[in-house]
Design a protein around this motif. Structure first.
Motif, PDB file in Angstrom:
ATOM      1  N   LEU A  46       0.838  -1.199   0.000  1.00  0.00           N
ATOM      2  CA  LEU A  46       0.000   0.000   0.000  1.00  0.00           C
ATOM      3  C   LEU A  46       0.873   1.249   0.000  1.00  0.00           C
ATOM      4  O   LEU A  46       1.761   1.391   0.856  1.00  0.00           O
ATOM      5  N   PRO A  47       0.653   2.169  -0.935  1.00  0.00           N
ATOM      6  CA  PRO A  47       1.460   3.383  -0.988  1.00  0.00           C
ATOM      7  C   PRO A  47       1.480   4.173   0.325  1.00  0.00           C
ATOM      8  O   PRO A  47       2.487   4.803   0.650  1.00  0.00           O
ATOM      9  N   ALA A  48       0.416   4.117   1.099  1.00  0.00           N
ATOM     10  CA  ALA A  48       0.395   4.819   2.382  1.00  0.00           C
ATOM     11  C   ALA A  48       1.459   4.251   3.325  1.00  0.00           C
ATOM     12  O   ALA A  48       2.187   4.995   3.983  1.00  0.00           O
ATOM     13  N   LYS A  54       9.425   5.047   3.866  1.00  0.00           N
ATOM     14  CA  LYS A  54      10.427   5.901   3.207  1.00  0.00           C
ATOM     15  C   LYS A  54      10.677   7.159   4.035  1.00  0.00           C
ATOM     16  O   LYS A  54      11.817   7.596   4.188  1.00  0.00           O
ATOM     17  N   PHE A  55       9.611   7.735   4.583  1.00  0.00           N
ATOM     18  CA  PHE A  55       9.727   8.965   5.375  1.00  0.00           C
ATOM     19  C   PHE A  55      10.610   8.743   6.602  1.00  0.00           C
ATOM     20  O   PHE A  55      11.392   9.598   6.976  1.00  0.00           O
ATOM     21  N   HIS A  56      10.466   7.576   7.211  1.00  0.00           N
ATOM     22  CA  HIS A  56      11.248   7.281   8.415  1.00  0.00           C
ATOM     23  C   HIS A  56      12.602   6.656   8.095  1.00  0.00           C
ATOM     24  O   HIS A  56      13.344   6.278   8.992  1.00  0.00           O
ATOM     25  N   GLY A  57      12.937   6.556   6.806  1.00  0.00           N
ATOM     26  CA  GLY A  57      14.247   6.079   6.401  1.00  0.00           C
ATOM     27  C   GLY A  57      14.484   4.600   6.647  1.00  0.00           C
ATOM     28  O   GLY A  57      15.617   4.159   6.738  1.00  0.00           O
ATOM     29  N   ASP A  58      13.416   3.822   6.756  1.00  0.00           N
ATOM     30  CA  ASP A  58      13.556   2.389   7.010  1.00  0.00           C
ATOM     31  C   ASP A  58      13.527   1.630   5.691  1.00  0.00           C
ATOM     32  O   ASP A  58      12.490   1.196   5.233  1.00  0.00           O
ATOM     33  N   ASN A  59      14.679   1.495   5.067  1.00  0.00           N
ATOM     34  CA  ASN A  59      14.760   0.798   3.784  1.00  0.00           C
ATOM     35  C   ASN A  59      15.104  -0.680   3.937  1.00  0.00           C
ATOM     36  O   ASN A  59      15.073  -1.429   2.974  1.00  0.00           O
ATOM     37  N   SER A  60      15.395  -1.119   5.158  1.00  0.00           N
ATOM     38  CA  SER A  60      15.806  -2.505   5.373  1.00  0.00           C
ATOM     39  C   SER A  60      14.651  -3.488   5.191  1.00  0.00           C
ATOM     40  O   SER A  60      14.884  -4.673   4.960  1.00  0.00           O
ATOM     41  N   SER A  61      13.429  -3.023   5.298  1.00  0.00           N
ATOM     42  CA  SER A  61      12.278  -3.920   5.224  1.00  0.00           C
ATOM     43  C   SER A  61      11.733  -4.090   3.810  1.00  0.00           C
ATOM     44  O   SER A  61      10.787  -4.841   3.606  1.00  0.00           O
ATOM     45  N   PHE A  62      12.286  -3.384   2.835  1.00  0.00           N
ATOM     46  CA  PHE A  62      11.749  -3.432   1.479  1.00  0.00           C
ATOM     47  C   PHE A  62      12.193  -4.693   0.743  1.00  0.00           C
ATOM     48  O   PHE A  62      13.362  -5.070   0.791  1.00  0.00           O
ATOM     49  N   ASP A  63      11.265  -5.314   0.068  1.00  0.00           N
ATOM     50  CA  ASP A  63      11.554  -6.455  -0.805  1.00  0.00           C
ATOM     51  C   ASP A  63      12.078  -5.869  -2.118  1.00  0.00           C
ATOM     52  O   ASP A  63      11.360  -5.115  -2.791  1.00  0.00           O
ATOM     53  N   LEU A  64      13.287  -6.208  -2.484  1.00  0.00           N
ATOM     54  CA  LEU A  64      13.900  -5.609  -3.671  1.00  0.00           C
ATOM     55  C   LEU A  64      13.198  -6.014  -4.961  1.00  0.00           C
ATOM     56  O   LEU A  64      13.220  -5.275  -5.940  1.00  0.00           O
ATOM     57  N   LYS A  65      12.549  -7.168  -4.992  1.00  0.00           N
ATOM     58  CA  LYS A  65      11.869  -7.613  -6.208  1.00  0.00           C
ATOM     59  C   LYS A  65      10.552  -6.888  -6.440  1.00  0.00           C
ATOM     60  O   LYS A  65      10.182  -6.627  -7.576  1.00  0.00           O
ATOM     61  N   THR A  66       9.830  -6.597  -5.365  1.00  0.00           N
ATOM     62  CA  THR A  66       8.495  -5.999  -5.517  1.00  0.00           C
ATOM     63  C   THR A  66       8.445  -4.525  -5.132  1.00  0.00           C
ATOM     64  O   THR A  66       7.558  -3.813  -5.580  1.00  0.00           O
ATOM     65  N   GLY A  67       9.346  -4.095  -4.275  1.00  0.00           N
ATOM     66  CA  GLY A  67       9.297  -2.731  -3.760  1.00  0.00           C
ATOM     67  C   GLY A  67       8.369  -2.593  -2.572  1.00  0.00           C
ATOM     68  O   GLY A  67       8.157  -1.495  -2.060  1.00  0.00           O
ATOM     69  N   CYS A  68       7.790  -3.694  -2.105  1.00  0.00           N
ATOM     70  CA  CYS A  68       6.851  -3.672  -0.986  1.00  0.00           C
ATOM     71  C   CYS A  68       7.596  -3.870   0.338  1.00  0.00           C
ATOM     72  O   CYS A  68       8.736  -4.323   0.358  1.00  0.00           O
TER      73      CYS A  68
END
Length: 195
Positions: A46-48, A54-68
Protein backbone atom coordinates in the motif's frame (compact mmCIF):
# COMPACT_ATOMS: atom_id res chain seq x y z
CA UNK A 1 8.74 -1.17 11.79
CA UNK A 2 10.55 -2.61 14.75
CA UNK A 3 10.35 -6.33 15.39
CA UNK A 4 8.42 -5.67 18.63
CA UNK A 5 5.73 -3.84 16.61
CA UNK A 6 5.46 -6.72 14.15
CA UNK A 7 5.32 -9.25 17.00
CA UNK A 8 2.52 -7.27 18.65
CA UNK A 9 0.53 -7.13 15.39
CA UNK A 10 1.17 -10.84 14.75
CA UNK A 11 -0.10 -11.65 18.24
CA UNK A 12 -3.39 -9.84 17.44
CA UNK A 13 -4.05 -11.87 14.28
CA UNK A 14 -5.44 -14.98 16.03
CA UNK A 15 -7.91 -12.83 17.99
CA UNK A 16 -9.04 -11.02 14.85
CA UNK A 17 -9.49 -14.30 12.98
CA UNK A 18 -11.37 -15.80 15.96
CA UNK A 19 -13.79 -12.84 15.83
CA UNK A 20 -14.25 -13.25 12.07
CA UNK A 21 -14.85 -16.98 12.57
CA UNK A 22 -17.42 -16.26 15.28
CA UNK A 23 -19.25 -13.88 12.98
CA UNK A 24 -19.31 -16.47 10.19
CA UNK A 25 -20.63 -19.05 12.68
CA UNK A 26 -23.42 -16.64 13.70
CA UNK A 27 -24.39 -16.14 10.06
CA UNK A 28 -24.47 -19.88 9.45
CA UNK A 29 -26.46 -20.49 12.66
CA UNK A 30 -29.01 -17.94 11.44
CA UNK A 31 -29.47 -19.80 8.16
CA UNK A 32 -26.85 -18.50 5.76
CA UNK A 33 -25.94 -21.18 3.24
CA UNK A 34 -23.18 -19.46 1.27
CA UNK A 35 -20.56 -17.19 2.82
CA UNK A 36 -17.61 -15.59 1.05
CA UNK A 37 -14.70 -14.89 3.40
CA UNK A 38 -12.12 -12.51 1.90
CA UNK A 39 -8.53 -12.47 3.04
CA UNK A 40 -6.53 -9.25 3.26
CA UNK A 41 -4.33 -7.61 0.67
CA UNK A 42 -0.54 -7.40 0.89
CA UNK A 43 -0.47 -4.40 3.22
CA UNK A 44 3.20 -3.86 2.54
CA UNK A 45 2.33 -2.84 -1.02
CA UNK A 46 0.00 0.00 0.00
CA UNK A 47 1.46 3.38 -0.99
CA UNK A 48 0.40 4.82 2.38
CA UNK A 49 2.57 2.30 4.22
CA UNK A 50 5.39 2.57 1.68
CA UNK A 51 5.46 6.35 2.09
CA UNK A 52 5.61 6.04 5.87
CA UNK A 53 8.58 3.67 5.67
CA UNK A 54 10.43 5.90 3.21
CA UNK A 55 9.73 8.96 5.38
CA UNK A 56 11.25 7.28 8.41
CA UNK A 57 14.25 6.08 6.40
CA UNK A 58 13.56 2.39 7.01
CA UNK A 59 14.76 0.80 3.78
CA UNK A 60 15.81 -2.51 5.37
CA UNK A 61 12.28 -3.92 5.22
CA UNK A 62 11.75 -3.43 1.48
CA UNK A 63 11.55 -6.45 -0.80
CA UNK A 64 13.90 -5.61 -3.67
CA UNK A 65 11.87 -7.61 -6.21
CA UNK A 66 8.50 -6.00 -5.52
CA UNK A 67 9.30 -2.73 -3.76
CA UNK A 68 6.85 -3.67 -0.99
CA UNK A 69 7.49 -3.72 2.76
CA UNK A 70 8.06 -7.41 3.50
CA UNK A 71 7.28 -7.24 7.21
CA UNK A 72 3.74 -6.04 6.51
CA UNK A 73 3.30 -8.64 3.78
CA UNK A 74 4.43 -11.30 6.24
CA UNK A 75 1.67 -10.13 8.59
CA UNK A 76 -0.89 -10.29 5.75
CA UNK A 77 0.19 -13.83 4.85
CA UNK A 78 -0.01 -14.91 8.49
CA UNK A 79 -3.50 -13.46 8.90
CA UNK A 80 -4.67 -15.13 5.68
CA UNK A 81 -3.23 -18.52 6.68
CA UNK A 82 -5.08 -18.37 10.00
CA UNK A 83 -8.26 -17.31 8.23
CA UNK A 84 -8.04 -20.15 5.70
CA UNK A 85 -7.54 -22.62 8.57
CA UNK A 86 -10.65 -21.22 10.31
CA UNK A 87 -12.64 -21.53 7.08
CA UNK A 88 -11.60 -25.19 6.73
CA UNK A 89 -12.65 -25.88 10.33
CA UNK A 90 -16.02 -24.23 9.75
CA UNK A 91 -16.56 -26.33 6.63
CA UNK A 92 -16.26 -29.46 8.77
CA UNK A 93 -18.76 -28.12 11.35
CA UNK A 94 -21.19 -26.88 8.67
CA UNK A 95 -21.00 -29.40 5.81
CA UNK A 96 -24.34 -28.18 4.38
CA UNK A 97 -22.98 -24.65 3.87
CA UNK A 98 -20.71 -23.31 1.16
CA UNK A 99 -17.90 -21.37 2.82
CA UNK A 100 -15.64 -19.77 0.23
CA UNK A 101 -12.19 -18.36 0.98
CA UNK A 102 -11.51 -15.46 -1.38
CA UNK A 103 -7.79 -14.73 -1.69
CA UNK A 104 -6.96 -11.13 -2.53
CA UNK A 105 -3.28 -11.36 -1.54
CA UNK A 106 -2.10 -13.51 -4.45
CA UNK A 107 -3.78 -11.57 -7.28
CA UNK A 108 -2.51 -8.24 -5.92
CA UNK A 109 1.02 -9.64 -5.67
CA UNK A 110 0.71 -10.80 -9.29
CA UNK A 111 -0.30 -7.26 -10.27
CA UNK A 112 2.75 -5.88 -8.44
CA UNK A 113 5.16 -8.45 -9.88
CA UNK A 114 3.81 -8.47 -13.45
CA UNK A 115 1.92 -5.18 -13.89
CA UNK A 116 2.14 -5.00 -17.68
CA UNK A 117 0.59 -8.47 -18.00
CA UNK A 118 -2.60 -6.89 -16.60
CA UNK A 119 -2.32 -3.58 -18.45
CA UNK A 120 -1.00 -1.60 -15.46
CA UNK A 121 1.85 0.89 -15.60
CA UNK A 122 5.34 -0.47 -15.03
CA UNK A 123 5.30 1.27 -11.62
CA UNK A 124 2.26 -0.37 -9.97
CA UNK A 125 2.82 1.13 -6.53
CA UNK A 126 2.16 4.69 -7.76
CA UNK A 127 -1.21 6.20 -6.82
CA UNK A 128 -3.59 7.45 -9.51
CA UNK A 129 -5.40 10.03 -7.37
CA UNK A 130 -2.91 11.72 -5.09
CA UNK A 131 -0.30 14.40 -4.85
CA UNK A 132 3.42 14.37 -4.21
CA UNK A 133 5.99 12.00 -2.84
CA UNK A 134 7.62 8.99 -4.40
CA UNK A 135 4.29 7.14 -4.62
CA UNK A 136 2.12 10.19 -5.39
CA UNK A 137 0.66 9.84 -1.89
CA UNK A 138 0.94 12.21 1.03
CA UNK A 139 -1.31 11.96 4.08
CA UNK A 140 -2.18 15.67 3.96
CA UNK A 141 -2.92 15.62 0.21
CA UNK A 142 -5.03 12.54 -0.26
CA UNK A 143 -7.58 12.03 -3.01
CA UNK A 144 -10.66 14.08 -2.14
CA UNK A 145 -8.88 16.33 0.36
CA UNK A 146 -10.99 19.48 0.73
CA UNK A 147 -8.14 21.97 1.21
CA UNK A 148 -5.54 20.67 -1.25
CA UNK A 149 -5.89 20.46 -5.01
CA UNK A 150 -5.46 16.77 -5.80
CA UNK A 151 -5.90 15.40 -9.30
CA UNK A 152 -6.47 11.93 -10.66
CA UNK A 153 -4.38 10.40 -13.40
CA UNK A 154 -5.70 10.59 -16.97
CA UNK A 155 -6.17 6.84 -17.39
CA UNK A 156 -7.11 5.17 -14.07
CA UNK A 157 -7.53 1.79 -15.77
CA UNK A 158 -3.75 1.56 -16.14
CA UNK A 159 -3.13 1.99 -12.40
CA UNK A 160 -3.28 -0.61 -9.65
CA UNK A 161 -3.71 1.88 -6.81
CA UNK A 162 -6.47 4.46 -6.78
CA UNK A 163 -5.74 6.53 -3.67
CA UNK A 164 -3.00 4.79 -1.69
CA UNK A 165 -5.40 2.69 0.34
CA UNK A 166 -7.85 1.34 -2.25
CA UNK A 167 -7.23 -0.35 -5.57
CA UNK A 168 -8.65 0.84 -8.89
CA UNK A 169 -11.81 -0.43 -10.50
CA UNK A 170 -9.70 -2.34 -13.02
CA UNK A 171 -7.81 -4.17 -10.27
CA UNK A 172 -11.03 -5.06 -8.49
CA UNK A 173 -12.51 -6.30 -11.78
CA UNK A 174 -9.61 -8.76 -12.23
CA UNK A 175 -9.94 -9.89 -8.61
CA UNK A 176 -13.70 -10.36 -8.93
CA UNK A 177 -13.29 -12.51 -12.03
CA UNK A 178 -10.67 -14.61 -10.23
CA UNK A 179 -13.09 -15.13 -7.35
CA UNK A 180 -16.06 -15.96 -9.55
CA UNK A 181 -14.28 -18.42 -11.84
CA UNK A 182 -11.03 -19.18 -10.00
CA UNK A 183 -8.24 -19.56 -9.29
CA UNK A 184 -8.29 -17.25 -6.26
CA UNK A 185 -11.46 -18.46 -4.54
CA UNK A 186 -11.70 -21.84 -2.86
CA UNK A 187 -14.05 -23.00 -4.29
CA UNK A 188 -14.74 -20.51 -7.11
CA UNK A 189 -17.96 -18.65 -6.31
CA UNK A 190 -19.76 -19.71 -9.49
CA UNK A 191 -18.87 -23.38 -8.84
CA UNK A 192 -20.23 -23.17 -5.31
CA UNK A 193 -23.44 -21.62 -6.55
CA UNK A 194 -24.20 -24.43 -8.99
CA UNK A 195 -23.50 -27.38 -6.70
Amino acid sequence: MQSSDLNMMMSCAPTIVRIIGGTIKELLDQGARTVVVPGIIPMGCLPAILTDFKFHGDNSSFDLKTGCVETYNKLSRYHNSLLLKAVKELRVKYPHAKIIFADIYKPVMNFVRFPQRYGFTSRPLIVCCGKGGEYNWLSFAMCGSPHVHVTACQNPSTYLNWDGLCLTETAYRYITKSWLRGPYADPPILDARTK
